[in-house]
Design an enzyme around this catalytic site. Structure first.
Site, PDB file in Angstrom:
ATOM      1  N   ASP A  28       0.846  -1.191   0.000  1.00 45.49           N
ATOM      2  CA  ASP A  28       0.000   0.000   0.000  1.00 45.49           C
ATOM      3  C   ASP A  28       0.887   1.248   0.000  1.00 45.49           C
ATOM      4  O   ASP A  28       1.870   1.327   0.731  1.00 45.49           O
ATOM      5  CB  ASP A  28      -0.917  -0.007   1.234  1.00 45.49           C
ATOM      6  N   ILE A  29       0.499   2.220  -0.805  1.00 47.94           N
ATOM      7  CA  ILE A  29       1.315   3.445  -0.944  1.00 47.94           C
ATOM      8  C   ILE A  29       1.273   4.305   0.319  1.00 47.94           C
ATOM      9  O   ILE A  29       2.167   5.124   0.545  1.00 47.94           O
ATOM     10  CB  ILE A  29       0.825   4.238  -2.184  1.00 47.94           C
ATOM     11  N   HIS A  97     -10.283  -5.360  -3.122  1.00 48.15           N
ATOM     12  CA  HIS A  97      -8.937  -5.540  -2.576  1.00 48.15           C
ATOM     13  C   HIS A  97      -9.038  -5.953  -1.118  1.00 48.15           C
ATOM     14  O   HIS A  97      -9.885  -5.466  -0.378  1.00 48.15           O
ATOM     15  CB  HIS A  97      -8.079  -4.281  -2.730  1.00 48.15           C
TER      16      HIS A  97
HETATM   17  P1  5GP Z   1      -9.656   1.287   0.412  1.00 47.67           P
HETATM   18  O1  5GP Z   1      -9.668   2.586   1.141  1.00 47.67           O
HETATM   19  O2  5GP Z   1     -10.404   1.389  -0.919  1.00 47.67           O
HETATM   20  O3  5GP Z   1     -10.057   0.100   1.200  1.00 47.67           O
HETATM   21  O4  5GP Z   1      -8.133   1.010   0.071  1.00 47.67           O
HETATM   22  C1  5GP Z   1      -7.460   1.578  -0.993  1.00 47.67           C
HETATM   23  C2  5GP Z   1      -6.013   1.572  -0.640  1.00 47.67           C
HETATM   24  O5  5GP Z   1      -5.263   1.829  -1.831  1.00 47.67           O
HETATM   25  C3  5GP Z   1      -5.606   2.646   0.372  1.00 47.67           C
HETATM   26  O6  5GP Z   1      -5.070   2.035   1.535  1.00 47.67           O
HETATM   27  C4  5GP Z   1      -4.579   3.482  -0.383  1.00 47.67           C
HETATM   28  O7  5GP Z   1      -3.509   3.898   0.440  1.00 47.67           O
HETATM   29  C5  5GP Z   1      -4.122   2.550  -1.483  1.00 47.67           C
HETATM   30  N1  5GP Z   1      -3.680   3.227  -2.678  1.00 47.67           N
HETATM   31  C6  5GP Z   1      -4.284   4.287  -3.280  1.00 47.67           C
HETATM   32  N2  5GP Z   1      -3.617   4.649  -4.383  1.00 47.67           N
HETATM   33  C7  5GP Z   1      -2.554   3.794  -4.470  1.00 47.67           C
HETATM   34  C8  5GP Z   1      -1.494   3.674  -5.424  1.00 47.67           C
HETATM   35  O8  5GP Z   1      -1.371   4.396  -6.406  1.00 47.67           O
HETATM   36  N3  5GP Z   1      -0.581   2.678  -5.187  1.00 47.67           N
HETATM   37  C9  5GP Z   1      -0.670   1.840  -4.115  1.00 47.67           C
HETATM   38  N4  5GP Z   1       0.275   0.910  -3.991  1.00 47.67           N
HETATM   39  N5  5GP Z   1      -1.668   1.929  -3.209  1.00 47.67           N
HETATM   40  C10 5GP Z   1      -2.602   2.894  -3.395  1.00 47.67           C
END
Ligand code: 5GP
Length: 111
Positions: A28-29, A97
């Site tokens: 995760d970034i 994810h």
């Molecule tokens: P959600 O909030 O949808 O459950 O998780 C999305 C995740 O994707 C977040 O934890 C966010 O930090 C991660 N994320 C967003 N953009 C990127 C990216 O460009 N690269 C990576 N590796 N992770 C990302």
């Protein structure tokens, strides 16, 4: 195309930790724990609530791989698998994810 499809297709870079024909796992970034990896299906499913019976074996594979990756990342003291769904669930990328979080004691309940 979603952000995660762009990562699958290598249009944008990611720190990939595992890949097979069905899933991709990358760091995760914006890590929320010392170890924070996302495991995604290569087939685009927007969220767990949009999955159907055809996705059963893929999602089972994804969950088993998440546990295997956690073992390989030496999270023997414990870890958490999280799937956020929809606005109240904190979903920000509409491509299914599973978060692998570990490396510290995680609080419960989540905020
Ligand atoms: P959600 O909030 O949808 O459950 O998780 C999305 C995740 O994707 C977040 O934890 C966010 O930090 C991660 N994320 C967003 N953009 C990127 C990216 O460009 N690269 C990576 N590796 N992770 C990302």
């Amino acid at each position: 195309m979603t952000l995660f499809e762009k990562i699958i297709q290598r249009h944008i870079p990611a720190d990939i930790v595992f890949e097979d024909d069905q899933v991709l796992a990358f760091k995760d970034i914006n890590p929320a724990a010392p170890t924070h990896v996302l495991v995604i299906p290569k087939r685009p499913i927007s969220r767990i609530d949009a999955a159907n019976a055809e996705d059963q074996s893929l999602i089972g594979h994804l969950m088993l791989k998440a546990a295997e990756i956690a073992r390989e990342l030496k999270l023997e003291n414990g870890f958490r698998l999280v799937i956020n769904n929809g606005p109240d669930g904190g979903e920000s990328v509409p491509h299914l994810h599973c978060h692998i979080l570990g490396g510290r004691a995680l609080q419960w309940p989540p905020g």
